[in-house]
Design a protein around this motif. Structure first.
Motif, PDB file in Angstrom:
ATOM      1  N   LEU A  42       0.842  -1.193   0.000  1.00  0.00           N
ATOM      2  CA  LEU A  42       0.000   0.000   0.000  1.00  0.00           C
ATOM      3  C   LEU A  42       0.875   1.240   0.000  1.00  0.00           C
ATOM      4  O   LEU A  42       1.961   1.247   0.580  1.00  0.00           O
ATOM      5  CB  LEU A  42      -0.895  -0.006   1.241  1.00  0.00           C
ATOM      6  N   ALA A  43       0.420   2.286  -0.673  1.00  0.00           N
ATOM      7  CA  ALA A  43       1.162   3.540  -0.670  1.00  0.00           C
ATOM      8  C   ALA A  43       1.190   4.125   0.742  1.00  0.00           C
ATOM      9  O   ALA A  43       0.236   3.963   1.514  1.00  0.00           O
ATOM     10  CB  ALA A  43       0.542   4.534  -1.651  1.00  0.00           C
ATOM     11  N   ARG A  44       2.270   4.803   1.076  1.00  0.00           N
ATOM     12  CA  ARG A  44       2.409   5.398   2.407  1.00  0.00           C
ATOM     13  C   ARG A  44       1.317   6.436   2.653  1.00  0.00           C
ATOM     14  O   ARG A  44       0.987   7.224   1.784  1.00  0.00           O
ATOM     15  CB  ARG A  44       3.794   6.039   2.546  1.00  0.00           C
ATOM     16  N   GLY A  45       0.800   6.413   3.882  1.00  0.00           N
ATOM     17  CA  GLY A  45      -0.188   7.414   4.272  1.00  0.00           C
ATOM     18  C   GLY A  45      -1.626   7.015   4.019  1.00  0.00           C
ATOM     19  O   GLY A  45      -2.532   7.800   4.315  1.00  0.00           O
ATOM     20  N   LEU A  46      -1.873   5.803   3.488  1.00  0.00           N
ATOM     21  CA  LEU A  46      -3.243   5.388   3.177  1.00  0.00           C
ATOM     22  C   LEU A  46      -3.848   4.513   4.265  1.00  0.00           C
ATOM     23  O   LEU A  46      -4.826   3.807   4.005  1.00  0.00           O
ATOM     24  CB  LEU A  46      -3.272   4.661   1.830  1.00  0.00           C
ATOM     25  N   ALA A 621       5.050  13.757   1.937  1.00  0.00           N
ATOM     26  CA  ALA A 621       4.020  13.203   1.051  1.00  0.00           C
ATOM     27  C   ALA A 621       3.048  12.318   1.809  1.00  0.00           C
ATOM     28  O   ALA A 621       1.839  12.342   1.545  1.00  0.00           O
ATOM     29  CB  ALA A 621       4.689  12.428  -0.079  1.00  0.00           C
ATOM     30  N   ALA A 622       3.543  11.515   2.748  1.00  0.00           N
ATOM     31  CA  ALA A 622       2.669  10.601   3.489  1.00  0.00           C
ATOM     32  C   ALA A 622       1.638  11.377   4.308  1.00  0.00           C
ATOM     33  O   ALA A 622       0.466  10.977   4.392  1.00  0.00           O
ATOM     34  CB  ALA A 622       3.493   9.690   4.389  1.00  0.00           C
ATOM     35  N   PHE A 623       2.047  12.509   4.914  1.00  0.00           N
ATOM     36  CA  PHE A 623       1.102  13.256   5.740  1.00  0.00           C
ATOM     37  C   PHE A 623       0.037  13.929   4.881  1.00  0.00           C
ATOM     38  O   PHE A 623      -1.113  14.078   5.319  1.00  0.00           O
ATOM     39  CB  PHE A 623       1.849  14.304   6.568  1.00  0.00           C
ATOM     40  N   ILE A 624       0.391  14.331   3.669  1.00  0.00           N
ATOM     41  CA  ILE A 624      -0.620  14.896   2.769  1.00  0.00           C
ATOM     42  C   ILE A 624      -1.714  13.874   2.512  1.00  0.00           C
ATOM     43  O   ILE A 624      -2.914  14.187   2.500  1.00  0.00           O
ATOM     44  CB  ILE A 624       0.046  15.338   1.453  1.00  0.00           C
ATOM     45  N   GLN A 653      13.302  19.385  -3.941  1.00  0.00           N
ATOM     46  CA  GLN A 653      13.787  18.319  -4.808  1.00  0.00           C
ATOM     47  C   GLN A 653      13.626  16.952  -4.151  1.00  0.00           C
ATOM     48  O   GLN A 653      13.256  15.973  -4.801  1.00  0.00           O
ATOM     49  CB  GLN A 653      15.249  18.565  -5.166  1.00  0.00           C
ATOM     50  N   ARG A 654      13.902  16.862  -2.834  1.00  0.00           N
ATOM     51  CA  ARG A 654      13.737  15.596  -2.132  1.00  0.00           C
ATOM     52  C   ARG A 654      12.283  15.159  -2.119  1.00  0.00           C
ATOM     53  O   ARG A 654      11.968  13.984  -2.309  1.00  0.00           O
ATOM     54  CB  ARG A 654      14.241  15.735  -0.691  1.00  0.00           C
ATOM     55  N   TYR A 655      11.391  16.107  -1.885  1.00  0.00           N
ATOM     56  CA  TYR A 655       9.972  15.776  -1.848  1.00  0.00           C
ATOM     57  C   TYR A 655       9.491  15.251  -3.200  1.00  0.00           C
ATOM     58  O   TYR A 655       8.857  14.184  -3.285  1.00  0.00           O
ATOM     59  CB  TYR A 655       9.175  17.014  -1.434  1.00  0.00           C
ATOM     60  N   LEU A 656       9.807  15.971  -4.267  1.00  0.00           N
ATOM     61  CA  LEU A 656       9.378  15.548  -5.598  1.00  0.00           C
ATOM     62  C   LEU A 656      10.032  14.228  -5.996  1.00  0.00           C
ATOM     63  O   LEU A 656       9.404  13.365  -6.611  1.00  0.00           O
ATOM     64  CB  LEU A 656       9.722  16.635  -6.624  1.00  0.00           C
ATOM     65  N   SER A 657      11.297  14.069  -5.626  1.00  0.00           N
ATOM     66  CA  SER A 657      11.999  12.831  -5.958  1.00  0.00           C
ATOM     67  C   SER A 657      11.413  11.649  -5.208  1.00  0.00           C
ATOM     68  O   SER A 657      11.294  10.540  -5.761  1.00  0.00           O
ATOM     69  CB  SER A 657      13.488  12.969  -5.646  1.00  0.00           C
ATOM     70  N   ALA A 658      11.027  11.840  -3.934  1.00  0.00           N
ATOM     71  CA  ALA A 658      10.435  10.756  -3.155  1.00  0.00           C
ATOM     72  C   ALA A 658       9.105  10.313  -3.756  1.00  0.00           C
ATOM     73  O   ALA A 658       8.813   9.109  -3.849  1.00  0.00           O
ATOM     74  CB  ALA A 658      10.247  11.194  -1.703  1.00  0.00           C
ATOM     75  N   VAL A 659       8.285  11.286  -4.174  1.00  0.00           N
ATOM     76  CA  VAL A 659       7.006  10.945  -4.806  1.00  0.00           C
ATOM     77  C   VAL A 659       7.242  10.205  -6.115  1.00  0.00           C
ATOM     78  O   VAL A 659       6.563   9.211  -6.430  1.00  0.00           O
ATOM     79  CB  VAL A 659       6.170  12.225  -5.039  1.00  0.00           C
TER      80      VAL A 659
END
Length: 948
Positions: A42-46, A621-624, A653-659
């Protein structure tokens, strides 16, 4: 939305179960898992834990089930236990028993056996479960099913894979379900998804990324959260520092590629270097040739981790704390007196490094520092640049307050509180201090010369007050910095580690709210799992500079009491200190809560606080997705989210790269699932009797050539502490019976005459240091005819002792008595000439060696192996599996083997032994042993107090 009702499909007689799964994709996943075994990714945060708890509750409400939960950590156990208790209270079912923990907290064998017989849901540590399975304490055939968390960790040699193999061999009907919310590990290597499914004895992967149609429809419906995206421009100085660090990273990667041409370096680029796992990936690639790797390459690998930490510190530390951290980095990177320039890190000689240190200093002050440590000293011009996010955060809070005042919302379930989410506890303390003091600087200026001003004047938010106080602390720290740095260079690594036992810079939790402000502050959660870091900037960096940097940061820091007192004097006393005058409950709409990101625990946070406004100070990203889930699950709760990030920064850049990496990982998994071949497990229970006999025939030649054909497979007696390693699992995989016992002598007993003491290279070094190996060898020779020492290397590392040897001295007497590992092995062989040493390059090879050693030999007797080495009258059944306190006591002077047994029976913990009187100990273990124990503990307490 009312909870869904389901019926247990596996057991038709089960009553309906009420679930707390309001979204459609959650119900689909639940029913798919109830119908069939599978691996859910499952994707993180779901809401992975919410699915797990609902699944567990559906089995718990049915009753008469024995469910095992494997792989859960303490925080997850708390989450699941609380959720199951809530489900049981809502359902009112008398069959619900909740979650029961089975761990090493002095839980006896009889207690565990009684718990298992009663059934229920058990969260068990892997080491205890595998021992209970093998010893027969828990029969795998009686288990209704097993749920495995963190499936990405299930490697072929892991304890979890060992447990699942035993479970499936003896239980073909029980269900098995695995969960993971980290898709990236499933895409590394050749056919990784197929490999992990084979380790899990599963066939069906269930993939639910964020872009899944059902997920997108569930969270992007009518009840969407209101999101305001705020791009914060970095200051010119911050941008210069970031560019300088990135240049150093790029040059370091180029140097790595030049020095390692024979290694695949396609992933060695600037984008990958910004992620935490980059230095781990490089080290994994270099491990097989680490002993042939140049000193320069090893140094660059450590420096890349340090440079990445500097980039993180730039965006999170205040200007004073960041400059202080760079001072410690420079001091720790400088060579000790008498060394050559080549021992320094290469990036320090770049022009970009000069730009980095010079710009960081100019963000704090210009001029020179004198002996005085006051910001008002002559020749020192404080600059004290503020982080751009601070002023924007203050504007957001003002906007929220105006919004609440002028446009009150209709009745809804939101509490009206403001939740500010940060990356870690250090940032939480920083923001709390800023919000408590942001108006004090403006009030001080008015009091100094401008008067009180008109009541209608708008107050200005500023960090001037806080930054000047930090500058005073920095100048005080800087005064003694050179002396402490030189002293630490003279100490060895062990002494340096000892200076980092405390954590300075703790900010106070209390504080008076700014005048005329209605909101009160509450600090970051105390139970957060994010690692707490001192406000001065203590961070973890790789390599041997770690302890030195921490020591420099903390050695001169004031203690906690001084820091708290100073903060209260500057900010103001906390009204809650006097409960007689201030005793009231504050409404939730008047609260601003600052909290660090805490994984799945954030779901609980949102449900309990019900915030109306959420400020994401740092992107995650997970908290969003958690906000999306929270808003979609509650139609009558309004949420407005302010999403802050530094534009054009490594943070963005880290955020976009992680997604992007998560999306790419799911894309690869979907592609592999479409091309994946089914794995069929071979069931030996349906074999013909003759074929089953031949599969277990013992072909050892005994009695001079007579074939000893027996249906009993080979047997190995294994010490329970050895189940931390992968070797017992590999032995079991080679059709050997593994008998777990509490052994006093040796780690593995292969035959009545062969006893083996296993040592990894790290354990071998520590055993030589404390002399434990000589004692173990002597004990083995007393009871066994063929004792052996197994030196086992890591399968992924070099099969050589060269990296651990020190050839600085010539081969002679001085070398033999020195710290060289090979010299110590020579001394061991001289002391025990008949000791056989087994060299194994990996646990796989060790299993093959054990199989060869058992040929033409009799099987060991587990009962006799346990009794060997015990004192007369000792009961092996009374020995528990909780080895940590025993190992701690064993290291105390005066605690012999016999004394250890008596202390364990008499006292419940190490603390009780430390607090016992000498006369009391003397009655148990003798006067001399009691005296040594008391001297040890008294000296430790005396040293910690700082006395001489």
């Amino acid at each position: 939305m009312p909870p869904a009702e389901i019926t247990n499909d596996n057991t038709p007689a089960d009553p309906p179960v009420r679930l707390s799964l309001p979204l459609d994709f959650q119900k689909d996943i639940f029913h798919e898992l109830r119908d069939d075994d599978g691996l859910l990714i499952l994707a993180r945060g779901l809401g992975l834990l919410r699915l797990v708890t609902n699944l567990l509750h559906s089995y718990d409400a049915a009753g008469n089930n024995l469910i095992l939960l494997v792989g859960a950590d303490d925080r997850e156990n708390g989450w699941i236990g609380e959720a199951l208790a809530e489900h049981a209270a809502v359902s009112g079912s008398p069959k619900c028993r909740g979650l029961q923990l089975v761990n090493t907290d002095l839980m006896s064998v009889g207690t565990r056996e009684k718990m298992y017989s009663g059934g229920g849901i058990f969260s068990i540590t892997s080491r205890i479960l595998v021992v209970d399975f093998l010893s027969g304490l828990l029969d795998p055939s009686t288990v209704t099913g097993m749920i495995v968390l963190h499936a990405e960790r299930v490697a072929a040699t892991s304890l979890e894979a060992f447990i699942i193999r035993i479970f499936r061999q003896k239980n073909k009907k029980g269900f098995l379900k695995a969960f993971s919310d980290q898709p990236e590990p499933f895409t590394m290597g050749f056919q990784p998804l197929t490999t992990i499914l084979r380790n899990l004895f599963l066939r069906k992967p269930i993939l639910y990324p964020r872009f899944h149609v059902t997920v997108a429809k569930s969270v992007e419906g009518k009840r969407k959260a209101e999101v305001i995206e705020l791009e914060v421009p970095m200051s010119e100085a911050m941008r210069d520092i970031q560019n300088a660090v990135l240049e150093c990273v790029e040059v370091s990667i180029t140097e790595l590629k030049k020095g390692n041409t024979g290694i695949d370096v396609d992933d060695w680029n600037l984008d990958s270097a910004l992620h935490r796992s980059f230095d781990t990936i490089i080290r994994r690639q270099l491990d097989p040739v680490w002993h042939r790797t140049s000193f320069r390459t090893k140094q660059i690998v450590r420096d890349l981790s340090l440079l990445r930490t500097i980039l993180h510190a730039l965006l999170t530390y205040d200007a004073v704390g960041f400059n202080k951290y760079l001072d410690t980095v420079l001091a720790a990177s400088s060579p000790p007196p008498g060394s050559t320039r080549q021992s320094q890190s290469p990036w320090l000689f770049l022009d970009a490094a000069h730009t980095l240190f010079d710009t960081a200093k100019r963000r704090v002050y210009t001029g020179k520092i004198s002996d005085s440590y006051s910001p008002e000293q002559e020749g020192l011009n404080p600059v004290l640049e503020e982080l751009p996010k601070w002023s924007l955060l203050a504007e957001i809070l003002d906007e929220i307050e105006r919004d609440v005042y002028f446009t009150p919302l209709p009745q809804h379930e939101s509490s009206g509180s403001i939740l500010v989410m940060c990356g870690d506890q250090s940032t939480c303390r920083q923001l709390r201090e800023y919000l408590q003091t942001m108006y004090l600087g403006d009030e001080a200026e008015r009091a100094d010369g401008e008067g009180e001003g008109d009541e209608g004047d708008e107050r200005k938010q500023s960090a001037k007050f806080m930054m000047r106080r930090k500058l005073r602390g920095y100048l005080h720290w800087k005064r003694d910095f050179a002396r402490v740095s030189s002293n630490l260079f003279a100490e060895n690594q062990k002494a340096i580690n000892g200076t980092t036992s405390h954590s300075g810079g703790q900010a106070n939790r209390g504080g008076r709210a700014p005048p005329n402000k209605r909101r009160r502050m509450r600090g970051g959660g105390a139970n957060a799992s994010a690692p707490a870091r001192a406000a001065g900037g203590s961070v973890q960096v790789a390599g041997d500079k770690d302890a030195h940097i921490q020591a420099l940061m903390h050695e001169l820091a004031p203690n906690d009491m001084d820091e708290t007192s100073a903060a209260k004097m500057d900010i103001g006393a906390d009204p809650l200190d006097d409960m007689d005058d201030y005793y009231e409950l504050y409404e939730t709409k008047d609260l601003v809560l600052v909290h660090p990101y805490d994984g799945d625990m954030d779901d609980h946070l949102l449900e309990e606080i019900k915030p109306r406004y959420v400020v994401m100070y740092e992107p995650d990203a997970a908290f969003i997705r958690r906000i999306e889930m929270y808003r979609s699950s509650h139609s009558n709760r309004q949420v407005r989210v302010y999403f802050m990030y530094y534009g054009g920064s490594v943070e963005e850049q880290r955020y976009l790269s992680a997604v992007r990496r998560e999306k790419d990982a799911f894309t690869k998994l979907i592609r592999e699932r479409s091309n994946m071949a089914l794995t069929f497990t071979h069931d030996t229970s349906n074999l013909e009797p003759q074929e089953a006999f031949l599969r277990t025939v013992n072909t050892r030649i005994a009695g001079g050539g007579r074939l000893a054909a027996t249906a009993e497979p080979p047997r190995v007696v294994v010490d329970v502490r050895e189940f931390r390693s992968s070797l017992p699992s590999l032995l079991h995989g080679r059709n050997m019976i593994v008998v777990p016992c509490m052994l006093t002598v040796g780690d593995y007993v292969l035959t009545p005459n062969i006893c083996i003491e296993r040592k990894s290279v790290k354990d071998l070094i520590s055993s030589f240091s404390d002399g434990r190996l000589y004692t173990q060898a002597e004990t083995m020779f007393q009871h066994y005819a063929s004792p052996m020492l197994l030196i086992e290397f890591d399968a992924q590392k070099a099969f050589t002792l060269e990296p651990f040897a020190d050839f600085s001295t010539s081969l002679g007497a001085s070398s033999i008595v020195g710290s060289d590992l090979q010299s110590k092995l020579v001394l061991l062989c001289l002391a025990f000439p008949k000791l056989r040493i087994i060299w194994s390059s990996s646990p796989y090879q060790t299993a093959e060696i054990f199989e060869e050693l058992k040929k033409q030999q009799d099987e060991p007797d587990p009962i006799k192996a346990v009794q060997i080495g015990l004192e007369v009258g000792d009961d092996p059944e009374s020995r528990t599996f909780n080895q940590t306190p025993q190992d701690m006591l064993r290291a105390v002077p005066g605690v012999t083997g016999k004394a250890l047994s008596r202390l364990i029976l008499e006292y419940e913990s190490v603390q009780d032994v430390a607090n016992a009187e000498e006369e009391e100990l003397a009655d148990l273990i003798g006067k001399e042993n009691a005296r040594q124990i008391r001297v040890f503990f008294d000296r430790s307490v005396w040293d910690e107090g700082g006395e001489e």
